[in-house]
Scaffold this motif. Sequence first.
Motif, PDB file in Angstrom:
ATOM      1  N   THR A  31      34.375  27.647  39.631  1.00 23.98           N
ATOM      2  CA  THR A  31      34.953  28.520  38.605  1.00 23.98           C
ATOM      3  C   THR A  31      36.305  29.069  39.042  1.00 23.98           C
ATOM      4  O   THR A  31      36.638  29.086  40.223  1.00 23.98           O
ATOM      5  CB  THR A  31      34.027  29.722  38.304  1.00 23.98           C
ATOM      6  N   ALA A 168      42.540  32.398  26.019  1.00 20.35           N
ATOM      7  CA  ALA A 168      41.512  31.882  26.924  1.00 20.35           C
ATOM      8  C   ALA A 168      41.360  30.375  26.746  1.00 20.35           C
ATOM      9  O   ALA A 168      41.200  29.633  27.723  1.00 20.35           O
ATOM     10  CB  ALA A 168      40.177  32.585  26.662  1.00 20.35           C
ATOM     11  N   ALA A 172      42.030  27.654  29.705  1.00 21.96           N
ATOM     12  CA  ALA A 172      40.986  26.712  30.095  1.00 21.96           C
ATOM     13  C   ALA A 172      41.503  25.273  30.039  1.00 21.96           C
ATOM     14  O   ALA A 172      41.265  24.470  30.953  1.00 21.96           O
ATOM     15  CB  ALA A 172      39.773  26.882  29.184  1.00 21.96           C
ATOM     16  N   ALA A 177      39.506  23.209  32.776  1.00 26.68           N
ATOM     17  CA  ALA A 177      38.143  23.743  32.786  1.00 26.68           C
ATOM     18  C   ALA A 177      37.309  23.105  31.677  1.00 26.68           C
ATOM     19  O   ALA A 177      37.827  22.705  30.625  1.00 26.68           O
ATOM     20  CB  ALA A 177      38.161  25.257  32.619  1.00 26.68           C
ATOM     21  N   TYR A 180      34.630  28.213  29.231  1.00 34.99           N
ATOM     22  CA  TYR A 180      34.937  29.528  29.789  1.00 34.99           C
ATOM     23  C   TYR A 180      33.960  30.562  29.241  1.00 34.99           C
ATOM     24  O   TYR A 180      33.339  30.376  28.200  1.00 34.99           O
ATOM     25  CB  TYR A 180      36.385  29.940  29.489  1.00 34.99           C
ATOM     26  N   THR A 233      35.996  33.713  32.949  1.00 30.72           N
ATOM     27  CA  THR A 233      35.622  32.796  34.026  1.00 30.72           C
ATOM     28  C   THR A 233      35.669  31.374  33.494  1.00 30.72           C
ATOM     29  O   THR A 233      34.955  31.040  32.539  1.00 30.72           O
ATOM     30  CB  THR A 233      34.220  33.118  34.568  1.00 30.72           C
ATOM     31  N   LEU A 234      36.513  30.543  34.109  1.00 31.20           N
ATOM     32  CA  LEU A 234      36.633  29.147  33.683  1.00 31.20           C
ATOM     33  C   LEU A 234      35.678  28.305  34.528  1.00 31.20           C
ATOM     34  O   LEU A 234      35.659  28.394  35.763  1.00 31.20           O
ATOM     35  CB  LEU A 234      38.048  28.644  33.910  1.00 31.20           C
TER      36      LEU A 234
END
Length: 239
Positions: A31, A168, A172, A177, A180, A233-234
């Motif tokens: 993460t 976000a 990401a 990512a 998220y 949090t990715l």
Amino acid sequence: MQRPSLFLAFAILIAPAWTGSALGHDSTPDTTQVSLQAQAETEVDNDSMRAVLYTEAEDASAAKAADTANKTLGEAVRTAKAQTGVKVRSGSYQTFPLYDKQNRISRWRVRAEISLESADFKGMAALLAKLQTTMNLAGVEFFASDEARRKIESELTTEAIEDFRRRADVAAKALGAKSYRIRDLAIAADAGGPPMPRPMLQARAGAAMSEVAPAPIEAGASHMGVQVTGTVTLAHKGD
């Protein structure tokens, strides 16, 4: 009301979380934490008006000075209460001595205030013109009512949160990512601070002011803004 404008910014704070042992072959963090910020703001038309008026009386007797001021104030309160849609509140009331050259109390002065509030600008202008024949106008302020502010604040909060989510998504994608999750979110409204009374220059009230023309009213607008800050949090790996 003007269309809200958005001011956006985001900062990346990388806090990798590792899986496996220190000797594991995969060095890719699970993460990454990203701090984001979004803000929406607009101008809100002022729909309310507040004015402060005062009277002063002076006499060698403190009681007589108070009696004169009280009579003038009482008549002003009765006149204001007779006007529909006007809230009347008592303001400060002061009695203080005046000294002669020998530093002895020679006279007494009494100052009494009332505060008037209304959403009817035309009616308030006419009322103030009437009251200024016996009272002095200390200041006038224009502001957005609580109801108007709550409505706009809700709209700005929604816009700021939506843009926070868009930011976000961008973060990401840019960091590769898979998904998220929002960890925390803080919402702060900026009402631009309380309105300040505008001093009004005028002649003193009295017999010479038998008639006062209503002043032109330009209410203007107040600034409002909502800021959203938080951390997401990715996730770089799937389940």
